[in-house]
Scaffold this motif. Structure first.
Motif, PDB file in Angstrom:
ATOM      1  N   ASP A 167       0.820  -1.204   0.000  1.00  0.00           N
ATOM      2  CA  ASP A 167       0.000   0.000   0.000  1.00  0.00           C
ATOM      3  C   ASP A 167       0.859   1.261   0.000  1.00  0.00           C
ATOM      4  O   ASP A 167       0.528   2.246  -0.659  1.00  0.00           O
ATOM      5  CB  ASP A 167      -0.949   0.005   1.203  1.00  0.00           C
ATOM      6  N   LEU A 168       1.945   1.244   0.736  1.00  0.00           N
ATOM      7  CA  LEU A 168       2.828   2.407   0.734  1.00  0.00           C
ATOM      8  C   LEU A 168       3.417   2.621  -0.664  1.00  0.00           C
ATOM      9  O   LEU A 168       3.553   3.765  -1.125  1.00  0.00           O
ATOM     10  CB  LEU A 168       3.937   2.224   1.771  1.00  0.00           C
ATOM     11  N   ALA A 169       3.742   1.523  -1.356  1.00  0.00           N
ATOM     12  CA  ALA A 169       4.229   1.636  -2.736  1.00  0.00           C
ATOM     13  C   ALA A 169       3.136   2.163  -3.656  1.00  0.00           C
ATOM     14  O   ALA A 169       3.390   2.999  -4.533  1.00  0.00           O
ATOM     15  CB  ALA A 169       4.734   0.279  -3.228  1.00  0.00           C
ATOM     16  N   ARG A 171       0.729   4.105  -2.835  1.00  0.00           N
ATOM     17  CA  ARG A 171       0.549   5.533  -2.540  1.00  0.00           C
ATOM     18  C   ARG A 171       1.581   6.368  -3.287  1.00  0.00           C
ATOM     19  O   ARG A 171       1.249   7.403  -3.887  1.00  0.00           O
ATOM     20  CB  ARG A 171       0.661   5.759  -1.039  1.00  0.00           C
ATOM     21  N   VAL A 172       2.829   5.929  -3.285  1.00  0.00           N
ATOM     22  CA  VAL A 172       3.895   6.654  -3.970  1.00  0.00           C
ATOM     23  C   VAL A 172       3.635   6.699  -5.484  1.00  0.00           C
ATOM     24  O   VAL A 172       3.886   7.724  -6.140  1.00  0.00           O
ATOM     25  CB  VAL A 172       5.258   5.994  -3.677  1.00  0.00           C
ATOM     26  N   ARG A 173       3.096   5.598  -6.018  1.00  0.00           N
ATOM     27  CA  ARG A 173       2.880   5.509  -7.469  1.00  0.00           C
ATOM     28  C   ARG A 173       1.516   6.028  -7.913  1.00  0.00           C
ATOM     29  O   ARG A 173       1.207   6.008  -9.108  1.00  0.00           O
ATOM     30  CB  ARG A 173       3.037   4.046  -7.906  1.00  0.00           C
ATOM     31  N   GLY A 174       0.717   6.481  -6.963  1.00  0.00           N
ATOM     32  CA  GLY A 174      -0.587   7.007  -7.310  1.00  0.00           C
ATOM     33  C   GLY A 174      -1.586   5.955  -7.722  1.00  0.00           C
ATOM     34  O   GLY A 174      -2.533   6.234  -8.471  1.00  0.00           O
ATOM     35  N   ARG A 175      -1.389   4.735  -7.256  1.00  0.00           N
ATOM     36  CA  ARG A 175      -2.284   3.636  -7.610  1.00  0.00           C
ATOM     37  C   ARG A 175      -3.331   3.413  -6.527  1.00  0.00           C
ATOM     38  O   ARG A 175      -3.268   3.987  -5.441  1.00  0.00           O
ATOM     39  CB  ARG A 175      -1.470   2.361  -7.843  1.00  0.00           C
ATOM     40  N   ARG A 218      -2.193   1.596   4.751  1.00  0.00           N
ATOM     41  CA  ARG A 218      -1.259   2.639   5.192  1.00  0.00           C
ATOM     42  C   ARG A 218      -1.602   3.208   6.568  1.00  0.00           C
ATOM     43  O   ARG A 218      -0.787   3.884   7.182  1.00  0.00           O
ATOM     44  CB  ARG A 218      -1.221   3.764   4.160  1.00  0.00           C
TER      45      ARG A 218
END
Length: 307
Positions: A167-169, A171-175, A218
Motif C-alpha cells: 500500500d505504501l508503494a 501511494r507513492v505511485r498514485g495507484r 497505510r
C-alpha cells in the motif's frame, strides 16, 4: 418517569476538507434551539451501524443529535475510498462542530461530542481541543495504539507487513490502495482479530449497509502511534467514560488509567464485551446512563408539543 419527545430525522451533509460528510440530524419536536450532541463511530464503521439507536435516545430526551459518517466511507465523499486517515477524521469532527454552530435551530453554546471505539478516542482528542464544549462521552474508547497492537498479537501484526508495504508503494505511485481487513477471525491478519470482532461487526450491519470490511493498509503505523488517552488530562469539562471490563479491542486497564486523569471525568464500567455495547440489554443500560449524563450537562428545556 420523564417524557419522551417525538423527533424528526433529516438527511444532511456538511463540507469537510475537499469533500463532504453525510449525516443524520435528529431534531426533538417542540423545542426551540435545543442542545446538540455530535456522534462519530469506530474503525471503518458508518453511522448506519447503530449510531442511529443512540441518537434516537438522545433526541427523545430533548437533545438534538448529529450522527455522521467520516469522509472516504459509506455515503460520504472523499477519494480514495476506504482511506482511514486519523488527521482527516479529526478534521471531520471539527467540521461537524462548526456546522452545528451555524444552525439557527440548534443551540451552538450547548454542544457535546460522543464517540465509540476508535471514535471514542477521537472524542477524547476533540474534547481536549475544544474547551467551548459542554460535555463528552467516550464509549469503549480506543485510547492507546500500542496497547491495542499488543492485544492484537505480534504474529498477526507481522503478517500485515507485506500488505502495508504494497500500500505504501501504491501511494507513492498514485495507484489504488492495497487493503487490509478491519475485522477477521482469530489469527488472521486484520486490524482486529479477537474472537468477537468479526461477528461483532457483522451484527451491527443493517440490510443495505454501506460498510465495507477493509481499509487502506497505510493506516497501520498511524494507529499504532495514536494515543488519544493522553489528552484526557487536558479536558476541563465533564466527560463520561463507558468502559468494557472484558474489552478485547481496547484494553480496559490502560483506558481506566487515562480516564482517571480527566479532571471532571466520570467512569462507568460494564460486564459486557466491546461489541455488546451496541445491542440488547447492554445498549439499553448504556443509553440510559449516557442520556442521564448528557441531560445533566446540557440541560434540555422541555416544551409542550402537539402529538
Amino acid at each position: 418517569m420523564s417524557s419522551i419527545h417525538p423527533f424528526v430525522r433529516q438527511d444532511v451533509a456538511f463540507p469537510s476538507g475537499d469533500s463532504r460528510c453525510a449525516g443524520w440530524l435528529y431534531l426533538p419536536a417542540g423545542l426551540v434551539s435545543p442542545p446538540v450532541v455530535v456522534l462519530g463511530h469506530g474503525l471503518g464503521a458508518t453511522r448506519e451501524m447503530r449510531l442511529d439507536a443512540f441518537a434516537e435516545r438522545f433526541a427523545q430526551a430533548g437533545i438534538a443529535a448529529l450522527a455522521f459518517t467520516y469522509r472516504h466511507f459509506g455515503d460520504s465523499g472523499g477519494r480514495p475510498r476506504q482511506l482511514l486517515s486519523i488527521k482527516r477524521q479529526l478534521a471531520d469532527w471539527d467540521s461537524a462542530l462548526a456546522w452545528v454552530k451555524t444552525r439557527s435551530d440548534l443551540d451552538g453554546t450547548r454542544v457535546a461530542v460522543w464517540g465509540s471505539s476508535f471514535g471514542g478516542g477521537h472524542a477524547i482528542t476533540v474534547a481536549s481541543r475544544h474547551p467551548e464544549l459542554r460535555a463528552a462521552v467516550a464509549q469503549c474508547p480506543f485510547t492507546d495504539g500500542l496497547a491495542s497492537a499488543l492485544a492484537l498479537g505480534p504474529t498477526a501484526s507481522l503478517r500485515m507487513t507485506p500488505v502495508l508495504a504494497r500500500d505504501l508503494a501504491a501511494r507513492v505511485r498514485g495507484r489504488a490502495p492495497a487493503m487490509v481487513p478491519i475485522a477477521a477471525s482469530p489469527g488472521s491478519p486484520a486490524l482486529m482479530n479477537a474472537p468477537d470482532a468479526l461477528p461483532g461487526y457483522e451484527a451491527l450491519q443493517p440490510a443495505g449497509t454501506t460498510f465495507h470490511n477493509e481499509v487502506a493498509a497505510r493506516v497501520i503505523p498511524t494507529i499504532a502511534t495514536y494515543r488519544p488517552g493522553r489528552a484526557a488530562k487536558k479536558i476541563a469539562f465533564p466527560i463520561l467514560f463507558c468502559v468494557s471490563n472484558t474489552d478485547s479491542v481496547t484494553p480496559p486497564a490502560q483506558t481506566l488509567r487515562y480516564a482517571r486523569t480527566a479532571p471532571r471525568g466520570e467512569i462507568k464500567r460494564y460486564d459486557a464485551g466491546h461489541f455488546d455495547f451496541y445491542t440488547g440489554d447492554t445498549f439499553e443500560t448504556l443509553a440510559r446512563d449516557q442520556t442521564e449524563f448528557l441531560t445533566r450537562q446540557l440541560a434540555p428545556i422541555s416544551a409542550p408539543w402537539t402529538p
